[in-house]
Design a protein around this motif. Structure first.
Motif, PDB file in Angstrom:
ATOM      1  N   MET A   1      17.835 -71.529  76.634  1.00 13.76           N
ATOM      2  CA  MET A   1      18.043 -71.020  75.278  1.00 13.76           C
ATOM      3  C   MET A   1      16.713 -70.997  74.535  1.00 13.76           C
ATOM      4  SD  MET A   1      20.626 -72.473  72.319  1.00 13.76           S
ATOM      5  CE  MET A   1      19.795 -74.072  72.252  1.00 13.76           C
ATOM      6  N   GLY A   2      16.443 -69.898  73.822  1.00  7.70           N
ATOM      7  CA  GLY A   2      15.208 -69.805  73.071  1.00  7.70           C
ATOM      8  C   GLY A   2      15.205 -70.722  71.872  1.00  7.70           C
ATOM      9  N   MET A   3      14.026 -70.942  71.336  1.00 10.04           N
ATOM     10  CA  MET A   3      13.900 -71.806  70.174  1.00 10.04           C
ATOM     11  C   MET A   3      14.292 -71.019  68.917  1.00 10.04           C
ATOM     12  SD  MET A   3      13.076 -74.677  71.463  1.00 10.04           S
ATOM     13  CE  MET A   3      14.144 -74.170  72.819  1.00 10.04           C
ATOM     14  N   SER A   4      14.898 -71.716  67.969  1.00 11.44           N
ATOM     15  CA  SER A   4      15.377 -71.100  66.736  1.00 11.44           C
ATOM     16  C   SER A   4      14.679 -71.705  65.541  1.00 11.44           C
ATOM     17  CB  SER A   4      16.891 -71.305  66.595  1.00 11.44           C
ATOM     18  OG  SER A   4      17.594 -70.707  67.645  1.00 11.44           O
ATOM     19  N   GLN A   5      14.785 -71.001  64.414  1.00 13.44           N
ATOM     20  CA  GLN A   5      14.349 -71.571  63.142  1.00 13.44           C
ATOM     21  C   GLN A   5      15.578 -71.881  62.308  1.00 13.44           C
ATOM     22  OE1 GLN A   5      12.409 -69.431  59.570  1.00 13.44           O
ATOM     23  NE2 GLN A   5      10.693 -70.498  60.525  1.00 13.44           N
ATOM     24  N   ILE A   6      15.623 -73.078  61.769  1.00 11.33           N
ATOM     25  CA  ILE A   6      16.727 -73.536  60.929  1.00 11.33           C
ATOM     26  C   ILE A   6      16.201 -73.666  59.507  1.00 11.33           C
ATOM     27  CG2 ILE A   6      18.348 -75.431  60.496  1.00 11.33           C
ATOM     28  CD1 ILE A   6      17.931 -76.127  63.546  1.00 11.33           C
ATOM     29  N   THR A   7      16.891 -73.067  58.562  1.00  9.22           N
ATOM     30  CA  THR A   7      16.510 -73.201  57.161  1.00  9.22           C
ATOM     31  C   THR A   7      17.363 -74.293  56.537  1.00  9.22           C
ATOM     32  OG1 THR A   7      15.974 -70.851  57.069  1.00  9.22           O
ATOM     33  CG2 THR A   7      16.166 -72.000  54.983  1.00  9.22           C
ATOM     34  N   PHE A   8      16.704 -75.294  55.988  1.00  4.21           N
ATOM     35  CA  PHE A   8      17.351 -76.528  55.531  1.00  4.21           C
ATOM     36  C   PHE A   8      17.046 -76.734  54.053  1.00  4.21           C
ATOM     37  CE2 PHE A   8      16.901 -81.419  55.677  1.00  4.21           C
ATOM     38  CZ  PHE A   8      18.227 -81.600  55.302  1.00  4.21           C
ATOM     39  N   ALA A   9      18.091 -76.730  53.230  1.00  2.18           N
ATOM     40  CA  ALA A   9      17.941 -77.017  51.803  1.00  2.18           C
ATOM     41  C   ALA A   9      18.408 -78.442  51.549  1.00  2.18           C
ATOM     42  CB  ALA A   9      18.758 -76.036  50.960  1.00  2.18           C
ATOM     43  N   VAL A  10      17.582 -79.236  50.870  1.00  4.58           N
ATOM     44  CA  VAL A  10      17.886 -80.656  50.700  1.00  4.58           C
ATOM     45  C   VAL A  10      17.584 -81.088  49.269  1.00  4.58           C
ATOM     46  CG1 VAL A  10      15.595 -81.312  51.593  1.00  4.58           C
ATOM     47  CG2 VAL A  10      17.442 -82.995  51.600  1.00  4.58           C
ATOM     48  N   ALA A  11      18.481 -81.883  48.703  1.00  2.00           N
ATOM     49  CA  ALA A  11      18.278 -82.434  47.368  1.00  2.00           C
ATOM     50  C   ALA A  11      16.971 -83.208  47.317  1.00  2.00           C
ATOM     51  CB  ALA A  11      19.448 -83.349  47.002  1.00  2.00           C
ATOM     52  N   GLY A  12      16.270 -83.097  46.179  1.00  2.59           N
ATOM     53  CA  GLY A  12      14.955 -83.722  46.054  1.00  2.59           C
ATOM     54  C   GLY A  12      14.963 -85.213  46.306  1.00  2.59           C
ATOM     55  N   SER A  13      16.028 -85.899  45.896  1.00  4.59           N
ATOM     56  CA  SER A  13      16.079 -87.348  46.094  1.00  4.59           C
ATOM     57  C   SER A  13      16.135 -87.730  47.562  1.00  4.59           C
ATOM     58  CB  SER A  13      17.306 -87.926  45.365  1.00  4.59           C
ATOM     59  OG  SER A  13      18.500 -87.321  45.830  1.00  4.59           O
ATOM     60  N   LEU A  14      16.584 -86.800  48.412  1.00  2.00           N
ATOM     61  CA  LEU A  14      16.715 -87.064  49.839  1.00  2.00           C
ATOM     62  C   LEU A  14      15.576 -86.471  50.649  1.00  2.00           C
ATOM     63  CD1 LEU A  14      20.318 -86.277  49.342  1.00  2.00           C
ATOM     64  CD2 LEU A  14      19.803 -88.170  50.868  1.00  2.00           C
ATOM     65  N   ALA A  15      14.726 -85.678  50.000  1.00  2.00           N
ATOM     66  CA  ALA A  15      13.706 -84.933  50.732  1.00  2.00           C
ATOM     67  C   ALA A  15      12.753 -85.819  51.531  1.00  2.00           C
ATOM     68  CB  ALA A  15      12.927 -84.029  49.781  1.00  2.00           C
ATOM     69  N   PRO A  16      12.251 -86.935  51.006  1.00  2.32           N
ATOM     70  CA  PRO A  16      11.323 -87.734  51.822  1.00  2.32           C
ATOM     71  C   PRO A  16      11.945 -88.192  53.143  1.00  2.32           C
ATOM     72  CG  PRO A  16      11.160 -88.383  49.525  1.00  2.32           C
ATOM     73  CD  PRO A  16      12.343 -87.464  49.623  1.00  2.32           C
ATOM     74  N   ALA A  17      13.168 -88.716  53.086  1.00  2.00           N
ATOM     75  CA  ALA A  17      13.805 -89.213  54.302  1.00  2.00           C
ATOM     76  C   ALA A  17      14.179 -88.076  55.241  1.00  2.00           C
ATOM     77  CB  ALA A  17      15.051 -90.024  53.948  1.00  2.00           C
ATOM     78  N   LEU A  18      14.781 -87.024  54.716  1.00  2.00           N
ATOM     79  CA  LEU A  18      15.310 -85.984  55.587  1.00  2.00           C
ATOM     80  C   LEU A  18      14.262 -84.965  56.005  1.00  2.00           C
ATOM     81  CD1 LEU A  18      18.949 -85.523  54.294  1.00  2.00           C
ATOM     82  CD2 LEU A  18      18.044 -86.986  56.113  1.00  2.00           C
ATOM     83  N   SER A  19      13.152 -84.870  55.297  1.00  2.00           N
ATOM     84  CA  SER A  19      12.043 -84.070  55.813  1.00  2.00           C
ATOM     85  C   SER A  19      11.472 -84.739  57.057  1.00  2.00           C
ATOM     86  CB  SER A  19      10.949 -83.908  54.747  1.00  2.00           C
ATOM     87  OG  SER A  19      11.413 -83.130  53.666  1.00  2.00           O
ATOM     88  N   ALA A  20      11.364 -86.069  57.041  1.00  2.00           N
ATOM     89  CA  ALA A  20      10.904 -86.797  58.224  1.00  2.00           C
ATOM     90  C   ALA A  20      11.884 -86.604  59.377  1.00  2.00           C
ATOM     91  CB  ALA A  20      10.745 -88.277  57.897  1.00  2.00           C
ATOM     92  N   PHE A  21      13.177 -86.611  59.057  1.00  2.00           N
ATOM     93  CA  PHE A  21      14.176 -86.371  60.100  1.00  2.00           C
ATOM     94  C   PHE A  21      14.042 -84.964  60.673  1.00  2.00           C
ATOM     95  CE2 PHE A  21      18.298 -84.478  61.127  1.00  2.00           C
ATOM     96  CZ  PHE A  21      18.632 -85.243  62.226  1.00  2.00           C
ATOM     97  N   ALA A  22      13.792 -83.976  59.804  1.00  2.00           N
ATOM     98  CA  ALA A  22      13.638 -82.592  60.265  1.00  2.00           C
ATOM     99  C   ALA A  22      12.447 -82.460  61.206  1.00  2.00           C
ATOM    100  CB  ALA A  22      13.485 -81.660  59.068  1.00  2.00           C
ATOM    101  N   HIS A  23      11.342 -83.119  60.873  1.00  2.00           N
ATOM    102  CA  HIS A  23      10.164 -83.084  61.752  1.00  2.00           C
ATOM    103  C   HIS A  23      10.493 -83.704  63.117  1.00  2.00           C
ATOM    104  CE1 HIS A  23       7.765 -81.469  58.613  1.00  2.00           C
ATOM    105  NE2 HIS A  23       7.657 -82.577  57.912  1.00  2.00           N
ATOM    106  N   ALA A  24      11.231 -84.811  63.091  1.00  2.00           N
ATOM    107  CA  ALA A  24      11.595 -85.469  64.347  1.00  2.00           C
ATOM    108  C   ALA A  24      12.543 -84.588  65.167  1.00  2.00           C
ATOM    109  CB  ALA A  24      12.244 -86.826  64.060  1.00  2.00           C
ATOM    110  N   PHE A  25      13.443 -83.888  64.500  1.00  2.00           N
ATOM    111  CA  PHE A  25      14.361 -82.980  65.185  1.00  2.00           C
ATOM    112  C   PHE A  25      13.584 -81.865  65.879  1.00  2.00           C
ATOM    113  CE2 PHE A  25      17.071 -79.203  65.295  1.00  2.00           C
ATOM    114  CZ  PHE A  25      18.252 -79.693  65.847  1.00  2.00           C
TER     115      PHE A  25
END
Length: 245
Positions: free
Chosen positions: A1-25
């Motif tokens: 399967m080819g690689m995809s781009q996922i567009t992720f909208a996240v509340a600002g209060s959660l951005a530090p934690a979930l941006s790190a999660f997105a990078h790890a993903f």
């Protein structure tokens, strides 16, 4: 399967934690995750108006529920919780440990986020309404002393992440802030002497942080949503002060 781009909208209060999660993903799967952060109410409205987003994490269930009712997104999943607190700027009376005593004192300027645009403002407004209902005479005029100081606009996507709540307190625009516990911890780390006083749970219950994916989204986007409920995301959220769902 080819690689995809996922567009992720996240509340600002959660951005530090979930941006790190997105990078790890991305590192784990090869699927690129493009992150948009901002007040969740404004993000939900932007999605309704056509903003292309695959996965959305909101600081409350309201935006995801609206998108689900309109058939745009699947049902929301609660992935974490948060707590509302009173943030007391450095230098205020350290003998007072009761948040309601601070709120009652007319000398202090009270700041909060923007209701309707940001769930943090909605939670604060609900708390203030519930508090006023306990004793209308005692709390008359309380809402008039509260100012929405941030959360009214989406940030520039290319701008460096920052904490508008910290900016408000650091800039001496308020003496007290009604804010998330996680935001308060970030402020306390940057402003020594800041105090954090939890608000009564009967008036300010734990908040719900909800994730959802667009109807018909790609398999990688659905996997990203599933992984948001997994151990890695949960550990990151807890490390940033969020509570389990």
């Amino acid at each position: 399967m080819g690689m995809s781009q996922i567009t992720f909208a996240v509340a600002g209060s959660l951005a530090p934690a979930l941006s790190a999660f997105a990078h790890a993903f991305t590192a784990r799967t090869g699927h690129e995750v493009q992150v948009h952060r901002g007040p969740a109410g404004l993000l939900a409205e932007a999605i309704r108006n056509g903003m292309p987003v695959d996965v959305f994490v909101s600081a409350s269930p309201d935006g995801p529920a609206l998108l689900h009712r309109e058939g745009l997104f699947g049902p929301a999943r609660t992935i974490a919780r948060n707590r509302m607190v009173l943030v007391v700027r450095p230098g205020l009376d350290t003998s007072i440990g009761d948040p309601l005593a601070f709120l009652e004192d007319p000398r202090w300027r009270i700041g909060m986020s923007t209701p309707g645009a940001d769930p943090g403002g909605d939670y604060a407004a609900t708390f203030l309404d519930r508090l006023a209902a306990t004793d209308p005479g005692r709390w008359r005029g309380l809402r008039d002393r509260c100012t929405s100081l941030y959360g009214a606009s989406l940030p520039n996507r290319d701008a460096a992440p920052r904490s508008p709540a910290l900016d408000a307190l650091h800039g001496n625009r308020a003496d007290l802030l009604i804010a998330y516990g996680t935001t308060a911890a970030q402020i306390a780390g940057a402003l020594p002497g800041t105090r954090i006083l939890p608000l009564p749970l009967e008036l300010a219950p734990l908040t719900r942080i909800c994730a959802c994916a667009r109807q018909g989204s790609s398999a990688p986007a659905r996997r990203f949503l599933d992984d948001l409920q997994g151990a890695e995301a949960g550990g990151l959220l807890r490390s940033h002060g969020f509570l389990p769902p």
